[in-house]
Design an enzyme around this catalytic site. Sequence first.
Site, PDB file in Angstrom:
ATOM      1  N   ALA A   1       0.856  -1.184   0.000  1.00  0.00           N
ATOM      2  CA  ALA A   1       0.000   0.000   0.000  1.00  0.00           C
ATOM      3  C   ALA A   1       0.895   1.238   0.000  1.00  0.00           C
ATOM      4  O   ALA A   1       2.052   1.175   0.428  1.00  0.00           O
ATOM      5  CB  ALA A   1      -0.878  -0.008   1.243  1.00  0.00           C
TER       6      ALA A   1
ATOM      7  N   GLY B   1       0.733  -5.126   0.963  1.00  0.00           N
ATOM      8  CA  GLY B   1      -0.382  -5.210   0.004  1.00  0.00           C
ATOM      9  C   GLY B   1       0.046  -5.822  -1.317  1.00  0.00           C
ATOM     10  O   GLY B   1      -0.765  -6.431  -2.022  1.00  0.00           O
TER      11      GLY B   1
ATOM     12  N   GLU C   1      -0.229  -9.409  -0.733  1.00  0.00           N
ATOM     13  CA  GLU C   1      -1.671  -9.710  -0.604  1.00  0.00           C
ATOM     14  C   GLU C   1      -2.331  -9.747  -1.994  1.00  0.00           C
ATOM     15  O   GLU C   1      -3.191 -10.588  -2.264  1.00  0.00           O
ATOM     16  CB  GLU C   1      -2.328  -8.678   0.319  1.00  0.00           C
ATOM     17  CG  GLU C   1      -1.895  -8.832   1.769  1.00  0.00           C
ATOM     18  CD  GLU C   1      -2.379  -7.706   2.655  1.00  0.00           C
ATOM     19  OE1 GLU C   1      -3.145  -7.995   3.611  1.00  0.00           O
ATOM     20  OE2 GLU C   1      -2.025  -6.538   2.399  1.00  0.00           O
TER      21      GLU C   1
ATOM     22  N   GLU D   1       3.896  -5.352   7.492  1.00  0.00           N
ATOM     23  CA  GLU D   1       3.026  -4.307   8.044  1.00  0.00           C
ATOM     24  C   GLU D   1       3.303  -4.054   9.534  1.00  0.00           C
ATOM     25  O   GLU D   1       3.219  -2.918  10.003  1.00  0.00           O
ATOM     26  CB  GLU D   1       1.555  -4.716   7.872  1.00  0.00           C
ATOM     27  CG  GLU D   1       1.010  -4.560   6.461  1.00  0.00           C
ATOM     28  CD  GLU D   1       1.302  -5.740   5.559  1.00  0.00           C
ATOM     29  OE1 GLU D   1       0.699  -5.822   4.476  1.00  0.00           O
ATOM     30  OE2 GLU D   1       2.148  -6.593   5.916  1.00  0.00           O
TER      31      GLU D   1
END
Length: 719
Positions: free
Chosen positions: A61, A100, A103, A123
Amino acid sequence: MAEYNLVSECVGLITLRNPPVNALSAAVRQGIVDTVQRALSDPNVKSVVICGQNGIFCGGADIKEFGSNMTGPPLIPMIHAIESANKPVVAAIEGSALGGGLELALGCHYRIAHSKARLGLPEVTLGLLPAAGGSQRLPRLIGVPAALNLITTGRHVTAAEALQLGIVDQVTDHNTVDAAVKFALSVAGRSLGPRRISAHPCPQQPDLDALFEEVMQKVRQSARGAIAPIACVQAVRAAATLPYAQGMERERELMATLFTSGQARALQYCFFAERAVGRWRMPSGARWDTSKPRPLHKAAVIGLGIMGRGITVALAQTGLSVIAVETQEKQLMEAKQAISGMLERGAKRRGVAPALDRVIYSQNIQAVADVDLVIEAVFEDIALKTKVFQQLSAVCKPGTLLCTNTSALDVDQLASETPNPELVVGMHFFAPAHVMKLLEVVYGPRSSPQAVATAMQLGKKMGKASVAVGNCRGFVGNRMLKPYIEEAFFLLEEGATPELVDQALEEFGFAMGVFRMSDLSGLDVGWRIRKGDGLVEPSTASGRSTRIRQGRRYSPLGDLLCEEGRFGQKTGRGWYQYDKPGSRVARSDPWLHSFLGAYRAQHGLVARRIDHQEVLERCLYALINEGFHILDDGIAAGPEDIDVIYVSGYGWPRHRGGPMFYANMVGLAKVLERLEHYQQLHPEVPHLQPSSLLRRLVASGSPPIHKWGEAIKKLHSQL
Ligand SMILES: C[C@H](O)[C@H](C)C(=O)SCCNC(=O)CCNC(=O)[C@H](O)C(C)(C)COP(=O)([O-])OP(=O)([O-])OC[C@H]1O[C@@H](n2cnc3c(N)ncnc32)[C@H](O)[C@@H]1OP(=O)([O-])[O-]
């Protein structure tokens, strides 16, 4: 942004485009939604490949978006759309697939990785948890124990380990996108049910409760107050015990507790601060992008004591050939053995061949005649270091950079002992030098920008958090440590115990309180420096030692312990007692408590109750106040430099951001008010006198840390 191409006639190739790490910004997310839609609705497309430009899949992210209102399509439904697609989607992973980014890849049906790729869910290092399904999909894919380890540590795994764990399906040494397209062609039309990870049951564990209890206990212990690792365990527990949809709800709840937390802001500040300090500036205006480092092929280390050995290993591990010089034959032989052992252990950990032949040992300083850079690491004595610098000036070829590992002596004084002071900088390592992350690169008024650039680049090559700082007594780290230690001594005089002070600091998040740390590094180190400063006086006839020296309050407690031979772990006695010299487990020492009682009685001091709050305020605010003096003196380029120094070299808890960030979080007005409060109580303690910069910042409304620049004319901060 995400670019779409049709390749091999029937493969939709989606390329993430957001340099430098293809972070999943709003625009990239929108691009992915659009291009996936396009691929799935194009009848010619039989399968899809997602890759990243510039040889990196995706850094996760966009952390820069966290501080603002998030716009654009959310990650979770975007990834669901890929997972539920009716055409196989293959992730082509090069460089990094992190957070992310991984992910996203876990939402794909297949993952092909290049052998040099790194994968992980880091994270937790940003005070968060994998909140785009990672905490629910990874346990389903690789099992609970392995997922717990990756998610609670945030560590990156190699492609080989990812294959072994089952995260990726294939590893290639060749062009990953080509391999992925070929793979995508081979799986076109296959049933995808079994490839949708969210639909997998989580592999059951015998005695799941016991496993989570054990992991939670370990995580709580190592977290030292950080909240994200705890939430990570709870999220994985949801994956192991709840259906996917409920687990996702739990993941969302837990992330909501973390996302706006002070700890998350502190950890993300550290992330960017560690990158900002690499863009160094000097008061002269010289800066990282205008100063070209000198190429280095050969280096040398003078003095092979503990520090010299670690520095030799750190240099050799960068690929440089190193001349290691020690005039004492016995010391040289012992050093050779120690260095070889460290190189072998390091190589084993990194899975590479030990570079033993990269180090050449010599008793003769002449041996360094043709090196490009020398690091002097002899005993911390100005006369000895001066002699070494004079010898080096005579022996070394023109242009050789001369660096000193001194931790407190005047770098510019040493420079003045050479014909080319512009070639002299400090490279202040921390013990053990091949392990500790921090490197203070100390420039004097005559150090050339090229010398600083070369030392900073070498620090980066050694994997160090290198911070450029100005030359002054104790540089940045040790200069701020002095008032911190002095306040701890004063607290003992007024009624505290080492246990109480250390407990307060360890509950705050320090790995070790000041007195346990002092026992580890040796009380005699500080004693020698205080003697050098003319602060240590022989006990007077009455046995009462004076408590005002050089015009300010002074606590002789440390000196008195040293006079008793209590140097800490190395003598088995210090502020604590140890089973035997060298053992590390500190136990309360009744002798020390009665000694403190006697000392107070002798000086007419009445012990009073001191709470943790006072310990933290006096020790930390005194340290922070010195930080403001350092910023005002232009010795540190910005608050981020000080914070990176303390987080990577002095055990300041990372989830507290660093001393200056912490002051900003607490509120500068509060720090000022408390300093003024204690200064009134202790007028004979100059370091409690609030710095004028702190006053100026409060007077200008306590601007946020990235705006401190304006208040510090000399500052060249970048945040
Ligand atoms: C929902 C989801 O669950 C959650 C919530 C998340 O996904 S949270 C996010 C999780 N992701 C991470 O934790 C990975 C963080 N990045 C890294 O570990 C490294 O960057 C790297 C990928 C291994 C590359 O290392 P590098 O050494 O080659 O370059 P660099 O110097 O580090 O970085 C180069 C430049 O890119 C910037 N940058 C790197 N990663 C970024 C990111 N994720 N977002 C924004 N900027 C980033 C960085 O600040 C620097 O900028 P500047 O300083 O040049 O201006």
